[in-house]
Scaffold this motif. Sequence first.
Motif, PDB file in Angstrom:
ATOM      1  N   LEU A 193      -4.200  31.424  -4.091  1.00 26.42           N
ATOM      2  CA  LEU A 193      -3.688  31.790  -2.528  1.00 26.42           C
ATOM      3  C   LEU A 193      -3.481  30.338  -1.989  1.00 26.42           C
ATOM      4  N   GLN A 194      -4.288  29.277  -2.523  1.00 26.87           N
ATOM      5  CA  GLN A 194      -3.912  27.835  -2.076  1.00 26.87           C
ATOM      6  C   GLN A 194      -2.296  27.421  -2.463  1.00 26.87           C
ATOM      7  N   THR A 195      -1.918  27.873  -3.611  1.00 25.72           N
ATOM      8  CA  THR A 195      -0.789  27.841  -4.059  1.00 25.72           C
ATOM      9  C   THR A 195       0.435  28.509  -3.339  1.00 25.72           C
ATOM     10  N   CYS A 196       0.104  29.795  -2.954  1.00 27.09           N
ATOM     11  CA  CYS A 196       0.937  30.291  -2.099  1.00 27.09           C
ATOM     12  C   CYS A 196       1.121  29.758  -0.551  1.00 27.09           C
ATOM     13  N   LEU A 197       0.042  29.614  -0.161  1.00 24.66           N
ATOM     14  CA  LEU A 197       0.173  29.143   1.312  1.00 24.66           C
ATOM     15  C   LEU A 197       0.858  27.777   1.346  1.00 24.66           C
ATOM     16  N   ALA A 198       0.591  26.882   0.157  1.00 21.21           N
ATOM     17  CA  ALA A 198       1.574  25.731   0.215  1.00 21.21           C
ATOM     18  C   ALA A 198       3.052  25.933   0.056  1.00 21.21           C
ATOM     19  N   GLY A 199       3.480  27.261  -0.226  1.00 22.38           N
ATOM     20  CA  GLY A 199       5.002  27.624  -0.354  1.00 22.38           C
ATOM     21  C   GLY A 199       5.238  28.136   0.934  1.00 22.38           C
ATOM     22  N   THR A 200       4.454  28.565   1.797  1.00 23.16           N
ATOM     23  CA  THR A 200       4.566  29.391   3.094  1.00 23.16           C
ATOM     24  C   THR A 200       4.529  28.336   4.156  1.00 23.16           C
ATOM     25  N   ARG A 201       4.294  27.188   3.999  1.00 17.99           N
ATOM     26  CA  ARG A 201       4.030  26.286   5.061  1.00 17.99           C
ATOM     27  C   ARG A 201       5.003  26.220   6.058  1.00 17.99           C
ATOM     28  N   LYS A 202       6.392  26.137   5.640  1.00 18.69           N
ATOM     29  CA  LYS A 202       7.427  26.134   6.826  1.00 18.69           C
ATOM     30  C   LYS A 202       7.864  27.401   7.536  1.00 18.69           C
ATOM     31  N   THR A 203       7.094  28.305   7.236  1.00 17.92           N
ATOM     32  CA  THR A 203       7.365  29.769   7.983  1.00 17.92           C
ATOM     33  C   THR A 203       6.122  30.057   9.099  1.00 17.92           C
ATOM     34  N   ASP A 204       6.563  30.746   9.880  1.00 18.14           N
ATOM     35  CA  ASP A 204       5.385  31.144  10.982  1.00 18.14           C
ATOM     36  C   ASP A 204       4.515  32.380  10.401  1.00 18.14           C
ATOM     37  N   TYR A 205       3.952  31.947   9.308  1.00 17.02           N
ATOM     38  CA  TYR A 205       3.278  32.975   8.782  1.00 17.02           C
ATOM     39  C   TYR A 205       1.934  33.654   9.670  1.00 17.02           C
ATOM     40  N   LEU A 206       1.721  34.864   9.873  1.00 25.36           N
ATOM     41  CA  LEU A 206       0.521  35.312  10.816  1.00 25.36           C
ATOM     42  C   LEU A 206      -0.422  35.812   9.778  1.00 25.36           C
ATOM     43  N   LEU A 207      -1.371  35.159   9.906  1.00 25.55           N
ATOM     44  CA  LEU A 207      -2.600  35.399   9.098  1.00 25.55           C
ATOM     45  C   LEU A 207      -3.382  36.772   9.162  1.00 25.55           C
ATOM     46  N   PRO A 208      -3.468  37.800   8.366  1.00 24.16           N
ATOM     47  CA  PRO A 208      -3.993  39.100   8.590  1.00 24.16           C
ATOM     48  C   PRO A 208      -5.484  38.740   8.863  1.00 24.16           C
ATOM     49  N   GLN A 209      -5.713  39.639  10.090  1.00 31.98           N
ATOM     50  CA  GLN A 209      -7.161  39.606  10.369  1.00 31.98           C
ATOM     51  C   GLN A 209      -7.905  40.593   9.526  1.00 31.98           C
ATOM     52  N   CYS A 210      -9.085  39.893   8.948  1.00 33.02           N
ATOM     53  CA  CYS A 210     -10.017  40.611   8.075  1.00 33.02           C
ATOM     54  C   CYS A 210     -11.500  40.727   8.425  1.00 33.02           C
ATOM     55  N   SER A 211     -11.922  40.264   9.733  1.00 31.10           N
ATOM     56  CA  SER A 211     -13.218  40.247  10.296  1.00 31.10           C
ATOM     57  C   SER A 211     -13.328  41.174  11.729  1.00 31.10           C
ATOM     58  N   ALA A 212     -14.476  41.501  11.915  1.00 34.02           N
ATOM     59  CA  ALA A 212     -14.721  42.117  13.100  1.00 34.02           C
ATOM     60  C   ALA A 212     -14.259  41.206  14.426  1.00 34.02           C
ATOM     61  N   GLU A 213     -14.704  39.794  14.220  1.00 36.58           N
ATOM     62  CA  GLU A 213     -14.459  38.840  15.023  1.00 36.58           C
ATOM     63  C   GLU A 213     -12.932  38.253  15.044  1.00 36.58           C
ATOM     64  N   GLY A 214     -12.157  38.909  14.359  1.00 32.94           N
ATOM     65  CA  GLY A 214     -10.759  38.274  14.114  1.00 32.94           C
ATOM     66  C   GLY A 214      -9.767  39.157  15.208  1.00 32.94           C
ATOM     67  N   MET A 215     -10.360  40.220  15.601  1.00 36.05           N
ATOM     68  CA  MET A 215      -9.489  41.162  16.681  1.00 36.05           C
ATOM     69  C   MET A 215      -8.989  40.162  17.922  1.00 36.05           C
ATOM     70  N   ILE A 216      -9.600  39.314  18.385  1.00 39.15           N
ATOM     71  CA  ILE A 216      -9.147  38.573  19.326  1.00 39.15           C
ATOM     72  C   ILE A 216      -9.573  37.114  19.015  1.00 39.15           C
TER      73      ILE A 216
END
Length: 1317
Positions: A752-775
């Motif tokens: 995932l670290q390698t993939c994130l380094a490749g998406t740094r120039k895009t407005d990538y929206l992180l998927p919410q994966c926890s109950a606290e992440g809804m807001i």
Amino acid sequence: KSSVQDSYPDSVFVQFLKESGVTLTAGSTANEIAVDQVIFQKRLQQQLRKHPRFPNIIQEFISALETYIEDPERFRNCLLPCVPSSTSQQDTQVINTLFEKLPEFMFEGVSEDGLNVPRLIINQLKWLDRIVDGKDLSSKLMQMVSVAPVEIQRDIITSLPEILEDSQHGDIAKELNALLQQNTQLPVPILDALSSLNLSSALLSEVRDVVMGTLSAVQLEDLPVIVKFILHSISASDANEVVCDLRKKLELEQCVLPAVLQASQSRMKSKAMSGSSRVPSCNNGQDSVALVLEVIKSAIRFQKTISEAWLKVSSYNHDSFFCFTFWYNISMQLNRRGAERVLRVKVRKGLIQENLLQKTFKGHAQVMRGYFPSILALAQGLLRSPDCCVVSFGGHMYKQAFTAFDSYCQQEVVGSLVTHACSGVSGEVDVALELLCELVSQKPAEMSQFTVFVKGILDYMDNLTSQQIRRLFHLLSCLAFGQEQHGGHIQDDMHIVIRKQLSSTVPKYKRIGIIGAVMMVGSMGACRNKPDGSQGGTLPKETHRQVMALLELVRSCSESSPEAAALYYDELANLLQTCKLDPLVQVYFLMTPHVCVSLSPFVFPASVMHNLDEDESQGGIAINLLPLMTQDQQLKTDTTQPAGVKKERRVSPLCLSSFFRLLRLCEEVQHQGDLEEIDALLGCPLILTDMEVVEKVESLSKAEREFLCSLLFYTINWFRETVNAFCKQNDPEMKMKVVTRIQNITYLQSLLQTCLAGTRKTDYLLPQCSAEGMIPSSSSALPKKGKKGKSAGEISKLDSLTTTDNCLLWQDLPEKENEKEKEKDAKSGVSLSSYWPFFRELDVEVLSVLQCGLLSRTLLDTELHSKLREEVQLGPAELLFLLEDMWRKLDFSLASAPAKKAPFLKSKTDRAVGFAHLQQKNAKEIATYCIELLPTLCTHLENCHNHFQCWLACLGVVDAPGVDVKEQQLMCSAYQLLLQVLHTTAGFSGPEHRALLKSALGVLAGRLKEDETDLTLDQLSRHAFEYLQNFRSTVPSLNTALLLSFSPATLTKRFLCQEWVTASGEKERGNKYNDALQTLLSIYLEHTDDVLKAVEEIAGEGVPELLNAAKDANSRSWPTLNRQTFLVYYKSMMAVLERAVRKIPPSKQTDNQEVQSEKLLTWNLAVRDFHILINLVKMFDSRPVLTVCLKYGRLFLESFLKLGMPLLDYSFKKHKEDVQSLLKTFQLSTRQLHHMCGHSKIRQDTGLTNHVPALKKNLEQFVYRVKAMLTLNHCQEMLNVFCFFFALQGEEILSQRSQAVDEEEEESSQLQSEEEV
């Protein structure tokens, strides 16, 4: 008896007084008057006016008076009051007759007509016009006291000041003092009489000592009078001593005794011995204590010396209730701040604890009730403190006040807590809601009266975090829907609020509705005693119907949003974990959503991966994560379906982990922790894609890269949730699978670290994966990039995107970025430390995996023969993964303090994001669990020590195996985290958790000395430090060494004199290294035996070695000192030197020669060190070095003017040469500072010129101060020399300034000529 007229027959003065009615007597007898005083004055006036020689007779009268009073004896008689010229024998006989009648009526008491004859007789003796023989009268009165009943004794003693003359006060006071020591029934009348007598200070002190000695034996009703007498007899000189003695002997917690003892001690026991006397006796004790406190409060308020003495004494006395009640006496008085400050210190040190507080309110409720406003104000202040233990103490005050006082006070307590809950300060809100929950659970009937107050918090929910919303709805639900339903009148209001929030389209309010509804279900659906007519459950039919309807409402409102559905499942899982629910309600939780997977082509080729059950050929299952993600992506982008056609319900991969957690907890509840029914989910494979695509991430499209990152996120979170589920299983095979899943997590995180380094120039929206992440409550979890290079448009774009339903992962980087950093990031990927809140939270039980050693199992073939033996153990990556999670948990739970109020117009960061499960446990439970893991942590620490010991042994060996840099970095990080965790766990030193601290230190000490038991806390601490000190030889980095710097004098210097290299062989450097070096250097310099010598050693030896060395080389004696770290050393030395001279004691003219010589020597050394440091600017003239020099140079000069110059004034004549040498050395330093000030002005650098005005002012003061000293000591020759030097110094500065001006003019003229051309 001879009169004066016989001696002065012709005196006008004597003759006129005699004719007017006054007879002058000789000797010590008072003059006699035969008429009234007014008549005497009138007669004398008439004689003077009618005399033939008037007005000359007046002068003759005055002259005769002057002649008469030349005799001191006659002058004294004239000043004393005249006595009536009645018959003394008659007065004496009348008094004797009254005394003879007194014994006849002594024992009769009060007659039928209400008259008390003995009292009437005593009243006749008051205010007598004349007492012939005062000694005889006082003797008879004291004889009567010795034989009279107690009541007559009181009347006689209280009448003594009105009967006796002032000359008899001293004698009668001594007799009363002796009587006070013999008779303990008469302290009150004796003290009343003594208070009205005119006593000398020595006699008053003697009486006070006697009273203080009888303090522990007096009756409780007499205590207020005695304390009042003691406090009123205090003088300024003995205030501290008397208050300290009173504080030791006055134990009010023993004053309110049990009812039987109170009745036996009471004076009125002969009148009321019935059983009903218990309450009055108890109230009598409470009233007496209240009166004592009122007396003390009055003395503190009106006598400053007593207030200061009491505050001083109470600052180090803490062993009784009286110390605590003192704060209520003065907290609202003149010295409130001082009292609160001392109270905070005592609470922080554990000198006042909850048991003393509980004892105070329980045993002295009536007394404390009178000080309720002070108690409330003090509790409010303590609850706003940033110190955890002080906040806890304030909470205990609130609880005890609510429990002990009446309904009015309870209402004020609830109102104050509601105010705290609505304040918007995170820590204050948490504590207030927690206190309200405790009061609701302990006192539901009383709290039901104030439900309306608590309901008002609903208006402030916008500023509450998820955990705070849970607590709010939990306490409201307990009041409204509990078994007793004390607050049932707000049920409709609760339903209205929940429905309104659930129907909202704003995710923030929908979250509030979901949390509130689940909390209501927890209260309504709690397991109860089985009622008649219930359908297999414990709830009534109507209650069961309401619960089902509410659950169905929440499900229908959340199914349209995956984020809301995931939050719903997580909230239900938390409810199952914390509440015991009705069985029929639990069945509803297991309604699995229907999953429909289409067969449309996937973004990547599907592949079954991470299967741990390969030996099971039939009946296998798999998690179809890739199909779910593909389907979810198509659902989001599919707009071709016509309106009005109902879409088929699908399940988002976002809900996968949340629903599995709910399923697992339902299984644990139903099967008492056995997960055999779902254990296949631990080892089953996932339908993913071949991870070789990660190596080609740069060639993928934007959509493909984002899809791959999301796939990895969902996979990691699934594995984290499976680890949560099965980490507590004891089966060895299950443990192996759990460890393997942790290995899968660490491997996928590297991808995932390698993939994130490749998406740094895009407005990538992180998927919410926890109950606290809804807001997302803040953007604090996003990776921080430097602000340099960002335009205003980019910043505004960042702010707008972070307020949406999803969190922004990357923004466009600055255009001018270092190419080297780009290559480094491309190789190593991106650090995931900023993304941990977006992963599923690991339960604290997962840390038990640290205890797993080498795990193995034997694989069988089809004929059940041993085919292969598989072994699994924690590697460096897995160890680091668990330690990082443990460190975050400990830092949040144990090392955190209540959040202070956020600055104005600044975003508030919610530290609780990612700790929803951890917040269900208190700090003590977490500390207890971590202490159980301490032996395992020590084992891992020793393994790291052995690893680096072998690595150090192999350095320099030709045929030694190569070093795995990545593994070395992981071990280094694990080493540092282990020490951090040990420090945090063993540092859980709250006063109420002293037993936990002792057990933690016992574990560390036991690794060194196993046989020793029953050691004290100090001994355990010493052994624990010795154990940790054994690791000093193998610490791999300076940051790790900083954690072992608890023996500053020896160990820190060793670390400073050691060269630190990374695993790749490069020297350590960077901001973190510099910060650690500065901290380590400050510790060494502040704790060394001789600070001045240490500074001279570094500046005088280490820096010259650096100057003579190569460009990239280090100092030979101080390897951590190089050209990159010189600023760190310079700043630390200047700061420590300035603090050291401030600690030099100020000089006094009364100091002896030896003390002056010692102080002068110290100042000589300090000035020499200062001169060396100032001269170093010539070689290291960078702007930061100049800034440090100007700043600390001014501070050093201020200290010298304040503390050093008075010493030179006193020492100049005796130590002239030493003073001259010191001033010459210091003058060289001031000259350099003058040069720097001029340089700063010429350069026009605001960062430097900000220090110039104050420094120039101090330099001028120094010049005038030296001139004044030399003039005072008549040293004209040296004064001329110094005036020349200072004048020369000023000329140099002026010449520099003029030279700079000339250069600037030349440059400007050249530019003008060029422009003209």
